[in-house]
Design a protein around this motif. Structure first.
Motif, PDB file in Angstrom:
ATOM      1  N   LEU A 160     -10.522  28.391  32.492  1.00  0.00           N
ATOM      2  CA  LEU A 160     -11.083  29.262  31.348  1.00  0.00           C
ATOM      3  C   LEU A 160     -12.742  28.792  31.566  1.00  0.00           C
ATOM      4  CD1 LEU A 160      -8.621  28.227  28.471  1.00  0.00           C
ATOM      5  CD2 LEU A 160      -8.358  29.743  30.184  1.00  0.00           C
ATOM      6  N   LEU A 161     -13.325  27.827  31.678  1.00  0.00           N
ATOM      7  CA  LEU A 161     -14.834  27.631  31.607  1.00  0.00           C
ATOM      8  C   LEU A 161     -15.276  28.150  32.668  1.00  0.00           C
ATOM      9  CD1 LEU A 161     -14.605  23.614  31.418  1.00  0.00           C
ATOM     10  CD2 LEU A 161     -15.220  25.229  29.750  1.00  0.00           C
ATOM     11  N   ARG A 162     -14.628  28.530  33.952  1.00  0.00           N
ATOM     12  CA  ARG A 162     -15.031  29.414  34.999  1.00  0.00           C
ATOM     13  C   ARG A 162     -15.037  30.676  34.855  1.00  0.00           C
ATOM     14  NH1 ARG A 162     -12.344  25.269  37.999  1.00  0.00           N
ATOM     15  NH2 ARG A 162     -10.705  26.617  38.260  1.00  0.00           N
ATOM     16  N   ASP A 163     -13.987  31.309  33.940  1.00  0.00           N
ATOM     17  CA  ASP A 163     -13.768  32.523  33.701  1.00  0.00           C
ATOM     18  C   ASP A 163     -13.176  32.960  32.255  1.00  0.00           C
ATOM     19  OD1 ASP A 163     -12.700  35.286  33.694  1.00  0.00           O
ATOM     20  OD2 ASP A 163     -11.270  35.093  35.290  1.00  0.00           O
ATOM     21  N   ASP A 164     -14.244  33.447  31.727  1.00  0.00           N
ATOM     22  CA  ASP A 164     -13.906  33.662  29.899  1.00  0.00           C
ATOM     23  C   ASP A 164     -12.820  34.663  29.943  1.00  0.00           C
ATOM     24  OD1 ASP A 164     -15.715  32.394  28.577  1.00  0.00           O
ATOM     25  OD2 ASP A 164     -16.826  34.054  27.803  1.00  0.00           O
ATOM     26  N   THR A 165     -12.492  35.434  30.739  1.00  0.00           N
ATOM     27  CA  THR A 165     -11.384  36.489  30.491  1.00  0.00           C
ATOM     28  C   THR A 165      -9.865  35.970  30.322  1.00  0.00           C
ATOM     29  OG1 THR A 165     -10.960  37.102  32.749  1.00  0.00           O
ATOM     30  CG2 THR A 165     -12.816  38.381  31.601  1.00  0.00           C
ATOM     31  N   LYS A 166      -9.881  34.531  30.926  1.00  0.00           N
ATOM     32  CA  LYS A 166      -8.723  33.993  31.094  1.00  0.00           C
ATOM     33  C   LYS A 166      -8.384  33.340  29.662  1.00  0.00           C
ATOM     34  CE  LYS A 166      -8.038  32.950  35.906  1.00  0.00           C
ATOM     35  NZ  LYS A 166      -9.108  32.499  36.790  1.00  0.00           N
ATOM     36  N   LYS A 167      -9.251  33.064  28.711  1.00  0.00           N
ATOM     37  CA  LYS A 167      -9.113  32.278  27.508  1.00  0.00           C
ATOM     38  C   LYS A 167      -8.120  33.111  26.690  1.00  0.00           C
ATOM     39  CE  LYS A 167     -13.616  30.081  26.891  1.00  0.00           C
ATOM     40  NZ  LYS A 167     -14.942  30.404  26.324  1.00  0.00           N
ATOM     41  N   ILE A 168      -7.807  34.433  26.645  1.00  0.00           N
ATOM     42  CA  ILE A 168      -7.089  35.035  25.404  1.00  0.00           C
ATOM     43  C   ILE A 168      -5.548  34.832  26.037  1.00  0.00           C
ATOM     44  CG2 ILE A 168      -7.364  37.217  26.730  1.00  0.00           C
ATOM     45  CD1 ILE A 168      -6.617  36.856  23.168  1.00  0.00           C
ATOM     46  N   TYR A 169      -5.369  34.447  27.419  1.00  0.00           N
ATOM     47  CA  TYR A 169      -4.120  34.520  27.708  1.00  0.00           C
ATOM     48  C   TYR A 169      -3.699  33.133  27.682  1.00  0.00           C
ATOM     49  CZ  TYR A 169      -4.979  38.687  30.295  1.00  0.00           C
ATOM     50  OH  TYR A 169      -5.012  39.948  30.755  1.00  0.00           O
ATOM     51  N   PHE A 170      -4.549  32.246  27.749  1.00  0.00           N
ATOM     52  CA  PHE A 170      -4.254  30.691  27.538  1.00  0.00           C
ATOM     53  C   PHE A 170      -4.032  30.503  25.944  1.00  0.00           C
ATOM     54  CE2 PHE A 170      -6.135  26.331  26.000  1.00  0.00           C
ATOM     55  CZ  PHE A 170      -5.174  25.653  27.129  1.00  0.00           C
ATOM     56  N   TRP A 171      -4.831  31.182  25.298  1.00  0.00           N
ATOM     57  CA  TRP A 171      -4.385  31.187  23.727  1.00  0.00           C
ATOM     58  C   TRP A 171      -2.976  31.788  23.399  1.00  0.00           C
ATOM     59  CZ3 TRP A 171      -8.114  29.241  20.339  1.00  0.00           C
ATOM     60  CH2 TRP A 171      -7.852  29.706  18.591  1.00  0.00           C
ATOM     61  N   ASN A 172      -3.036  32.740  23.938  1.00  0.00           N
ATOM     62  CA  ASN A 172      -1.446  33.312  23.633  1.00  0.00           C
ATOM     63  C   ASN A 172      -0.341  32.636  24.065  1.00  0.00           C
ATOM     64  OD1 ASN A 172      -2.842  35.677  22.796  1.00  0.00           O
ATOM     65  ND2 ASN A 172      -2.498  37.024  24.543  1.00  0.00           N
ATOM     66  N   ASP A 173      -0.365  31.875  25.247  1.00  0.00           N
ATOM     67  CA  ASP A 173       0.660  31.018  25.824  1.00  0.00           C
ATOM     68  C   ASP A 173       0.740  29.988  24.859  1.00  0.00           C
ATOM     69  OD1 ASP A 173       0.510  32.901  28.053  1.00  0.00           O
ATOM     70  OD2 ASP A 173      -0.495  31.665  29.516  1.00  0.00           O
ATOM     71  N   LEU A 174      -0.280  29.427  24.349  1.00  0.00           N
ATOM     72  CA  LEU A 174       0.059  28.305  23.336  1.00  0.00           C
ATOM     73  C   LEU A 174       0.508  28.692  22.233  1.00  0.00           C
ATOM     74  CD1 LEU A 174      -3.275  25.619  23.741  1.00  0.00           C
ATOM     75  CD2 LEU A 174      -0.968  26.001  25.038  1.00  0.00           C
ATOM     76  N   GLN A 175       0.189  29.919  21.752  1.00  0.00           N
ATOM     77  CA  GLN A 175       0.664  30.390  20.376  1.00  0.00           C
ATOM     78  C   GLN A 175       2.193  30.574  20.664  1.00  0.00           C
ATOM     79  OE1 GLN A 175      -1.156  31.402  17.558  1.00  0.00           O
ATOM     80  NE2 GLN A 175       0.887  31.185  16.883  1.00  0.00           N
ATOM     81  N   GLU A 176       2.607  31.200  21.938  1.00  0.00           N
ATOM     82  CA  GLU A 176       3.994  31.148  22.161  1.00  0.00           C
ATOM     83  C   GLU A 176       4.837  30.109  22.058  1.00  0.00           C
ATOM     84  OE1 GLU A 176       5.895  33.741  22.966  1.00  0.00           O
ATOM     85  OE2 GLU A 176       7.688  32.677  23.661  1.00  0.00           O
ATOM     86  N   VAL A 177       4.013  28.924  22.520  1.00  0.00           N
ATOM     87  CA  VAL A 177       4.570  27.573  22.403  1.00  0.00           C
ATOM     88  C   VAL A 177       4.901  27.151  21.182  1.00  0.00           C
ATOM     89  CG1 VAL A 177       4.237  25.204  23.110  1.00  0.00           C
ATOM     90  CG2 VAL A 177       4.010  26.889  24.984  1.00  0.00           C
TER      91      VAL A 177
END
Ligand code: URA
Ligand code: SF4
Length: 186
Positions: A160-177
């Motif tokens: 996510l530090l290299r590619d900002d566009t991945k942040k939303i997916y990471f966030w969504n995945d943790l929310q799902e968890v």
């Protein structure tokens, strides 16, 4: 297999089962609640982790902490570990022989902690735990159940530090968890 986390940590101290022992400063065993329902598995220590002996305390860890805070996951409630316990030089990926040498420790940790959910952070964790046929871009965000444990693969926070566009997916995945933990009533 050892019967307590403390015995296991003691055993790993001074481990020289693979070549990473030659370049490490500290072994990064793992941290958190040893009875956690939720566990995170990363790749291996970076420079900050190698110096402090604690996982995810550098830039990637700070980003992960921010996501935890936003979503309402308490870092003290979860357990955090890595595929390899010693830092690969120059932060290269762990090599197969290193991951294999270290895997018994992680197995023992999982056996003792007995998490219900494991979040796999990035390709190295995903492939070593669920198999080489998995790839993070297609596997992320989808639950995999194996031997009574629910796995959620997601991007590694360093990605996510290299590619900002991945942040939303990471966030969504943790929310799902988080939602899943709540629906399981834990
Ligand atoms: N990256 C990882 O995979 N693990 C850490 O502990 C820190 C950074
Ligand atoms: Fe031992 Fe794991 Fe460190 Fe290799 S990476 S020396 S197997 S603790």
């Amino acid at each position: 297999m050892l019967d307590t986390i403390e015995e296991l940590e003691e055993k790993i101290k001074g481990c020289n089962k693979c070549k990473l022992c030659k370049t490490r400063t500290n072994i990064v065993f793992g941290t958190g609640n040893k009875n956690a329902d939720l566990m995170f598995i990363g790749e291996g220590p970076g420079q900050d982790e190698d110096i402090q002996g604690i996982p995810f305390v550098g830039k990637a860890g700070k980003l992960m902490n921010m996501a935890f805070e936003g979503i309402g996951i308490n870092r003290e409630d979860v357990y955090i570990a890595n595929i390899v316990k010693c830092r690969p030089p120059l932060n290269r990926n762990p090599e197969n022989d290193e991951a294999v040498a270290c895997m018994d420790y992680l197995r023992n940790q999982v056996m003792l902690i007995k998490p219900k959910i494991i979040v796999l952070l990035g390709n190295v964790a995903l492939k070593n735990i669920l198999g080489n046929e998995f790839a993070i871009t297609t596997a992320r965000g989808k639950w995999v159940e194996k031997k009574g444990i629910l796995y959620m693969p997601t991007f590694h926070p360093a990605a996510l530090l290299r590619d900002d566009t991945k942040k939303i997916y990471f966030w969504n995945d943790l929310q799902e968890v988080k939602n899943k933990l709540e629906s399981l009533n834990i």
